[in-house]
Design a protein around this motif. Structure first.
Motif, PDB file in Angstrom:
ATOM      1  N   THR A   1      12.830 -15.488  -2.060  1.00  0.00           N
ATOM      2  CA  THR A   1      12.364 -15.066  -0.739  1.00  0.00           C
ATOM      3  C   THR A   1      12.492 -13.560  -0.594  1.00  0.00           C
ATOM      4  N   ALA A   2      11.714 -13.034   0.316  1.00  0.00           N
ATOM      5  CA  ALA A   2      11.815 -11.626   0.699  1.00  0.00           C
ATOM      6  C   ALA A   2      11.760 -11.554   2.213  1.00  0.00           C
ATOM      7  N   SER A   3      12.707 -10.845   2.779  1.00  0.00           N
ATOM      8  CA  SER A   3      12.682 -10.568   4.213  1.00  0.00           C
ATOM      9  C   SER A   3      12.073  -9.190   4.377  1.00  0.00           C
ATOM     10  N   VAL A   4      11.001  -9.113   5.146  1.00  0.00           N
ATOM     11  CA  VAL A   4      10.245  -7.872   5.289  1.00  0.00           C
ATOM     12  C   VAL A   4      10.108  -7.543   6.772  1.00  0.00           C
ATOM     13  N   VAL A   5      10.470  -6.302   7.131  1.00  0.00           N
ATOM     14  CA  VAL A   5      10.349  -5.855   8.516  1.00  0.00           C
ATOM     15  C   VAL A   5       9.629  -4.509   8.521  1.00  0.00           C
ATOM     16  N   LEU A   6       8.571  -4.406   9.330  1.00  0.00           N
ATOM     17  CA  LEU A   6       7.873  -3.134   9.501  1.00  0.00           C
ATOM     18  C   LEU A   6       8.755  -2.227  10.346  1.00  0.00           C
ATOM     19  N   ILE A   7       9.125  -1.082   9.800  1.00  0.00           N
ATOM     20  CA  ILE A   7       9.989  -0.140  10.524  1.00  0.00           C
ATOM     21  C   ILE A   7       9.161   0.756  11.416  1.00  0.00           C
ATOM     22  N   ASP A   8       8.135   1.358  10.827  1.00  0.00           N
ATOM     23  CA  ASP A   8       7.248   2.206  11.626  1.00  0.00           C
ATOM     24  C   ASP A   8       5.887   2.313  10.956  1.00  0.00           C
ATOM     25  N   SER A   9       4.923   2.683  11.767  1.00  0.00           N
ATOM     26  CA  SER A   9       3.559   2.854  11.291  1.00  0.00           C
ATOM     27  C   SER A   9       2.968   4.038  12.026  1.00  0.00           C
ATOM     28  N   ILE A  10       2.753   5.114  11.282  1.00  0.00           N
ATOM     29  CA  ILE A  10       2.106   6.286  11.864  1.00  0.00           C
ATOM     30  C   ILE A  10       0.869   6.573  11.030  1.00  0.00           C
ATOM     31  N   ASN A  11       0.048   7.494  11.474  1.00  0.00           N
ATOM     32  CA  ASN A  11      -1.180   7.808  10.742  1.00  0.00           C
ATOM     33  C   ASN A  11      -0.877   8.132   9.287  1.00  0.00           C
ATOM     34  N   GLY A  12      -1.367   7.290   8.407  1.00  0.00           N
ATOM     35  CA  GLY A  12      -1.225   7.547   6.986  1.00  0.00           C
ATOM     36  C   GLY A  12       0.063   7.076   6.351  1.00  0.00           C
ATOM     37  N   ARG A  13       0.933   6.373   7.106  1.00  0.00           N
ATOM     38  CA  ARG A  13       2.179   5.891   6.509  1.00  0.00           C
ATOM     39  C   ARG A  13       2.678   4.629   7.217  1.00  0.00           C
TER      40      ARG A  13
ATOM     41  N   VAL B   1      10.486   0.576   1.602  1.00  0.00           N
ATOM     42  CA  VAL B   1       9.228   0.771   0.888  1.00  0.00           C
ATOM     43  C   VAL B   1       8.313   1.555   1.827  1.00  0.00           C
ATOM     44  N   ALA B   2       8.023   2.801   1.450  1.00  0.00           N
ATOM     45  CA  ALA B   2       7.149   3.667   2.238  1.00  0.00           C
ATOM     46  C   ALA B   2       5.799   3.742   1.545  1.00  0.00           C
ATOM     47  N   ILE B   3       4.742   3.417   2.281  1.00  0.00           N
ATOM     48  CA  ILE B   3       3.393   3.423   1.723  1.00  0.00           C
ATOM     49  C   ILE B   3       2.594   4.508   2.440  1.00  0.00           C
ATOM     50  N   HIS B   4       2.112   5.480   1.672  1.00  0.00           N
ATOM     51  CA  HIS B   4       1.295   6.568   2.199  1.00  0.00           C
ATOM     52  C   HIS B   4      -0.152   6.309   1.801  1.00  0.00           C
ATOM     53  N   PHE B   5      -1.082   6.490   2.740  1.00  0.00           N
ATOM     54  CA  PHE B   5      -2.486   6.194   2.484  1.00  0.00           C
ATOM     55  C   PHE B   5      -3.357   7.151   3.290  1.00  0.00           C
ATOM     56  N   GLU B   6      -4.657   7.120   2.998  1.00  0.00           N
ATOM     57  CA  GLU B   6      -5.609   7.981   3.706  1.00  0.00           C
ATOM     58  C   GLU B   6      -5.578   7.666   5.205  1.00  0.00           C
ATOM     59  N   GLN B   7      -5.475   8.686   6.035  1.00  0.00           N
ATOM     60  CA  GLN B   7      -5.368   8.480   7.480  1.00  0.00           C
ATOM     61  C   GLN B   7      -6.593   7.787   8.071  1.00  0.00           C
ATOM     62  N   SER B   8      -7.742   7.984   7.468  1.00  0.00           N
ATOM     63  CA  SER B   8      -8.965   7.376   7.998  1.00  0.00           C
ATOM     64  C   SER B   8      -9.051   5.881   7.680  1.00  0.00           C
ATOM     65  N   ALA B   9      -8.237   5.405   6.744  1.00  0.00           N
ATOM     66  CA  ALA B   9      -8.264   3.989   6.352  1.00  0.00           C
ATOM     67  C   ALA B   9      -7.368   3.171   7.277  1.00  0.00           C
ATOM     68  N   ASP B  10      -7.629   1.876   7.312  1.00  0.00           N
ATOM     69  CA  ASP B  10      -6.787   0.947   8.064  1.00  0.00           C
ATOM     70  C   ASP B  10      -6.457  -0.230   7.156  1.00  0.00           C
ATOM     71  N   PRO B  11      -5.658   0.025   6.100  1.00  0.00           N
ATOM     72  CA  PRO B  11      -5.398  -1.028   5.113  1.00  0.00           C
ATOM     73  C   PRO B  11      -4.433  -2.088   5.639  1.00  0.00           C
ATOM     74  N   ASP B  12      -4.511  -3.248   5.012  1.00  0.00           N
ATOM     75  CA  ASP B  12      -3.608  -4.353   5.301  1.00  0.00           C
ATOM     76  C   ASP B  12      -2.691  -4.497   4.097  1.00  0.00           C
ATOM     77  N   PHE B  13      -1.370  -4.406   4.310  1.00  0.00           N
ATOM     78  CA  PHE B  13      -0.402  -4.503   3.227  1.00  0.00           C
ATOM     79  C   PHE B  13       0.350  -5.825   3.313  1.00  0.00           C
ATOM     80  N   THR B  14       0.621  -6.411   2.147  1.00  0.00           N
ATOM     81  CA  THR B  14       1.390  -7.648   2.052  1.00  0.00           C
ATOM     82  C   THR B  14       2.535  -7.421   1.079  1.00  0.00           C
ATOM     83  N   ILE B  15       3.728  -7.874   1.465  1.00  0.00           N
ATOM     84  CA  ILE B  15       4.897  -7.814   0.580  1.00  0.00           C
ATOM     85  C   ILE B  15       5.418  -9.234   0.439  1.00  0.00           C
TER      86      ILE B  15
END
Length: 162
Positions: free
Chosen positions: A35-47, A128-142
């Motif tokens: 199992t993995a316990s995953v909690v979104l800490i924060d979401s700002i433009n591009g991260r 786990v910090a994920i940086h991405f293009e600010q114009s994108a709206d990706p969906d991440f799964t862990i």
């Protein structure tokens, strides 16, 4: 009198066996579901940053990500006033970079679980910090287990200091 001595001897033997039984239980491997316990800490433009505590290797996949995507793993530190990772281990490499084209792809795959020692769940977690293009709206799964999608192509990148 003899019955009393026999009873005392049996109790003494029983008490002497407790440390040995405790040592055996300590070495006993209990199989639990991965199992993995995953909690979104924060979401700002591009991260987006996630706290991840796992008892098995885990992976990060992305869908609808376009452009450069960077995954950074931090083993320990602080989130506000709360400490994380004091009972964790580095699950794999600390930095992975990929160039994405919108398809569902695995960005990061750990080699081991995050938990190293027992303790509170946040003490076994990594960030786990994920940086991405600010114009994108990706969906991440862990998740743990075998990923459904293919691994993304790695690309060269420099770590972003954010």
């Amino acid at each position: 009198m003899k019955k009393r001595n026999i009873l005392i001897a049996l109790i003494a033997i029983e008490l002497a066996s407790f440390p040995a039984a405790a040592k055996m239980l300590e070495r006993l491997s209990v199989s639990e579901a991965p199992t993995a316990s995953v909690v979104l800490i924060d979401s700002i433009n591009g991260r987006k940053r996630f706290a991840v505590a796992s008892n098995a290797p885990f992976y990060v996949s992305a869908n609808d990500a376009v452009g450069n995507v960077t995954v950074q793993v931090h083993k320990s530190g602080q989130i506000g006033k709360a400490r994380f990772g004091d009972n964790a281990q580095m699950p794999g490499v600390a930095l992975v970079c990929s160039t994405m084209n919108g398809e569902d792809r695995v960005l990061y795959q750990s080699k081991r679980k995050t938990s190293l020692n027992q303790g509170e769940i946040l003490s076994q977690a990594v960030i786990v910090a994920i940086h991405f293009e600010q114009s994108a709206d990706p969906d991440f799964t862990i998740d743990v287990g075998t990923p459904d999608s293919r691994k993304a192509e790695s690309s060269d990148c420099l770590p972003r200091l954010v």
